[in-house]
Design a protein around this motif. Structure first.
Motif, PDB file in Angstrom:
ATOM      1  N   GLU A 409      17.526  58.253  28.806  1.00  0.00           N
ATOM      2  CA  GLU A 409      16.715  57.049  28.650  1.00  0.00           C
ATOM      3  C   GLU A 409      16.786  56.164  29.898  1.00  0.00           C
ATOM      4  O   GLU A 409      15.763  55.617  30.341  1.00  0.00           O
ATOM      5  CB  GLU A 409      17.191  56.264  27.421  1.00  0.00           C
ATOM      6  N   ALA A 410      17.983  56.047  30.476  1.00  0.00           N
ATOM      7  CA  ALA A 410      18.161  55.177  31.640  1.00  0.00           C
ATOM      8  C   ALA A 410      17.435  55.697  32.870  1.00  0.00           C
ATOM      9  O   ALA A 410      17.007  54.918  33.729  1.00  0.00           O
ATOM     10  CB  ALA A 410      19.651  55.013  31.947  1.00  0.00           C
ATOM     11  N   THR A 411      17.299  57.015  32.979  1.00  0.00           N
ATOM     12  CA  THR A 411      16.681  57.615  34.180  1.00  0.00           C
ATOM     13  C   THR A 411      15.269  58.129  33.908  1.00  0.00           C
ATOM     14  O   THR A 411      14.735  58.904  34.690  1.00  0.00           O
ATOM     15  CB  THR A 411      17.556  58.771  34.699  1.00  0.00           C
ATOM     16  N   ARG A 412      14.683  57.703  32.790  1.00  0.00           N
ATOM     17  CA  ARG A 412      13.360  58.203  32.433  1.00  0.00           C
ATOM     18  C   ARG A 412      12.302  57.790  33.464  1.00  0.00           C
ATOM     19  O   ARG A 412      11.478  58.601  33.886  1.00  0.00           O
ATOM     20  CB  ARG A 412      12.964  57.699  31.053  1.00  0.00           C
ATOM     21  N   GLU A 413      12.335  56.527  33.888  1.00  0.00           N
ATOM     22  CA  GLU A 413      11.316  56.040  34.827  1.00  0.00           C
ATOM     23  C   GLU A 413      11.524  56.604  36.228  1.00  0.00           C
ATOM     24  O   GLU A 413      10.574  57.001  36.899  1.00  0.00           O
ATOM     25  CB  GLU A 413      11.330  54.512  34.858  1.00  0.00           C
ATOM     26  N   LYS A 414      12.779  56.598  36.666  1.00  0.00           N
ATOM     27  CA  LYS A 414      13.058  57.099  38.010  1.00  0.00           C
ATOM     28  C   LYS A 414      14.496  57.601  38.081  1.00  0.00           C
ATOM     29  O   LYS A 414      15.423  56.918  37.669  1.00  0.00           O
ATOM     30  CB  LYS A 414      12.839  56.003  39.061  1.00  0.00           C
ATOM     31  N   ASN A 415      14.654  58.800  38.619  1.00  0.00           N
ATOM     32  CA  ASN A 415      15.973  59.434  38.673  1.00  0.00           C
ATOM     33  C   ASN A 415      16.632  59.126  40.017  1.00  0.00           C
ATOM     34  O   ASN A 415      16.780  59.994  40.875  1.00  0.00           O
ATOM     35  CB  ASN A 415      15.823  60.942  38.471  1.00  0.00           C
ATOM     36  N   ASP A 416      17.055  57.856  40.182  1.00  0.00           N
ATOM     37  CA  ASP A 416      17.658  57.467  41.446  1.00  0.00           C
ATOM     38  C   ASP A 416      18.961  56.717  41.190  1.00  0.00           C
ATOM     39  O   ASP A 416      19.359  56.493  40.039  1.00  0.00           O
ATOM     40  CB  ASP A 416      16.695  56.616  42.282  1.00  0.00           C
ATOM     41  N   LEU A 417      19.632  56.329  42.272  1.00  0.00           N
ATOM     42  CA  LEU A 417      20.941  55.696  42.170  1.00  0.00           C
ATOM     43  C   LEU A 417      20.889  54.389  41.387  1.00  0.00           C
ATOM     44  O   LEU A 417      21.794  54.088  40.604  1.00  0.00           O
ATOM     45  CB  LEU A 417      21.503  55.444  43.573  1.00  0.00           C
TER      46      LEU A 417
END
Length: 464
Positions: A409-417
């Motif tokens: 859920e936390a990285t759904r929009e963008k898989n970055d740091l």
């Protein structure tokens, strides 16, 4: 000067380690064997543009299971294991750890070996057998807690509980050997190999182990008396018809321990599930490319588990520090320091070696769990250590489903740091927070509900 003969309980401790290795053998052989079962056609493009199929190694019949079906098969063991943990404590306290381990290991081996007969186009039958293996295997860790409660003097429980980390050796050895066996003899022998290991294990268990020192035919009378005196009447190797669930549910020290263990398993599941994805996606780091380094964190936890266990036992045996100070002091190492270390992943950039080092450090610190959350059940109620551990595992294992969901859920929009920062902040805060809860409210005092009536004795073992 003649060598001093080790106490007999040392052999029992080694069997605890062997047991955890065998338990993980049933878990970890399967993903390796599954690779040889699933049909995954590969193709290769030649220089002239022609696409040709690449033949797969002949390890036996292959089946075209879908990715989500393959994922369900890998996770099937843990569906059963979660509920097996819950019933493991009462089962052990009624039948005794000797027969519980003997029977459950035999059943696990029998179901695993017979599983080759249900491998077919439909993945459901194999899924069912793996759930059953997990259900039966789930009773074993509570059984070992019960065994440790009866065999380990209070000031030696750190080393005994450290032997529970034999699962690391079981994982490393099993996956290495299974790969060789499957490559040379086919995937069905990956299943059959568990039976050979089980025969060796059950033979040693039947000879060496007993429900308690009093029921062992190899433990000396002097050592039996010494262990009994150390327990001071707090441990009774009698059959328990009903664990004190109501008293446990209202016991603040036990509820605090559940929170404490939940934080421990949260951190472990996070490191085993979402951290590899973070290192692959954000740090562009492939764990498989470094070979042995991928097993360093777990091996570090095993080694330092014995180090911390030895230090804690030394402090208690020499009465340098009271037990409450030892437990809560090491809680800083086992929970608070790993939590702080997780926050450091946010500032390391794409430094691969530093990422590996931090991952190893987290597991080094968490090795202290053998003298904190993994042994505190023995402090509170050694007669019901199995039931306590089963409840703790049942609730704590839920983090295995929660952590990946939060990461997704936390990285759904963008898989970055920046988005992974949410995952590490939550995990670090929860890891350290659960440790602080124990430091503030935890206890090492024997609870009133530890007492149980002397009813009939537990079933007689083969070595009484």
């Amino acid at each position: 000067m003649p060598l001093r003969k080790p106490p007999y309980r040392t052999w029992v401790a080694l069997m605890v380690m062997f047991t955890t290795a065998v338990n993980y053998n049933f878990r970890t052989f399967f993903p390796v064997a599954l690779i040889a079962i699933v049909d995954k056609p590969k193709s290769q493009t030649l220089d002239n543009g022609t696409v040709i199929s690449v033949p797969q190694p002949d390890y036996g019949p292959r089946y075209s299971w879908k990715p989500h079906e393959e994922g369900q098969l890998i996770g099937s063991y843990f569906y059963g294991y979660t509920f097996g943990s819950l019933i493991g404590g009462p089962t052990t306290e009624f039948f005794g750890p000797y027969w519980t381990m003997l029977t459950s290991t035999f059943i696990c081996a029998a179901i695993t070996s017979l599983s080759v007969l249900v491998v077919m186009e439909s993945w459901i039958p194999l899924f069912v057998t793996r759930v059953l293996v997990g259900l039966v295997g789930g009773v074993q860790y509570p059984a070992l807690q019960c065994l440790i409660g009866r065999w380990a003097p209070p000031n030696e429980k750190g080393k005994f509980v450290a032997c529970l980390m034999g699962n690391v050796l079981g994982t490393v050895i099993t996956q290495s050997i299974t790969g060789v066996i499957v490559s040379n003899f086919g995937w069905n022998w990956g299943f059959f190999s568990t039976a050979f290991i089980t025969v060796v294990y059950l033979t040693l268990w039947a000879i060496i182990v007993a429900d308690s020192p009093e029921k062992s035919w190899l433990c000396s009378k002097e050592e039996v008396e010494y262990i009994s005196e150390c327990h001071q009447g707090s441990v009774k190797a009698t059959r328990s018809k009903k664990p004190p669930i109501r008293q446990m549910a209202t016991s603040i020290p036990f509820l605090v321990l559940i929170v404490f263990q939940f934080g421990n398993l949260w951190g472990l599941y996070m490191l085993l599930t979402v951290v590899p994805k973070f290192m692959s996606d954000v740090l562009e780091f492939n764990l498989k490319s470094v070979g042995f380094l991928s097993s360093c964190p777990s091996l570090a936890r095993l080694v330092f588990g014995f180090v911390f266990g030895g230090i804690a036992d030394f402090l208690l045996q020499r009465e340098i520090l009271p037990k409450v100070v030892v437990r809560k002091g090491f809680a800083v190492i086992s929970h608070v320091l790993p939590g702080v270390t997780l926050f450091m992943f946010l500032v390391i950039g794409k430094t691969v070696w530093l990422a590996v080092l931090l991952l190893v450090l987290v597991m080094v610190f968490n090795g202290a769990a053998v003298v904190t959350c993994l042994v505190n059940a023995q402090d509170l109620a050694p007669n019901f250590a199995g039931t306590q551990y089963g409840i703790m595992s049942f609730i704590g294992s839920m983090s295995g489903f929660i952590v990946p969901a939060i990461a997704a859920e936390a990285t759904r929009e963008k898989n970055d740091l920046a988005h992974w920062a949410i995952v590490f902040c939550i995990s670090g805060a929860l890891y350290a927070g659960c440790g602080i809860v124990f430091i503030l409210f935890g206890s090492v005092t024997i609870q009133p509900w530890n007492e149980k009536a002397d009813t009939e004795s537990a079933p007689t073992t083969a070595n009484t």
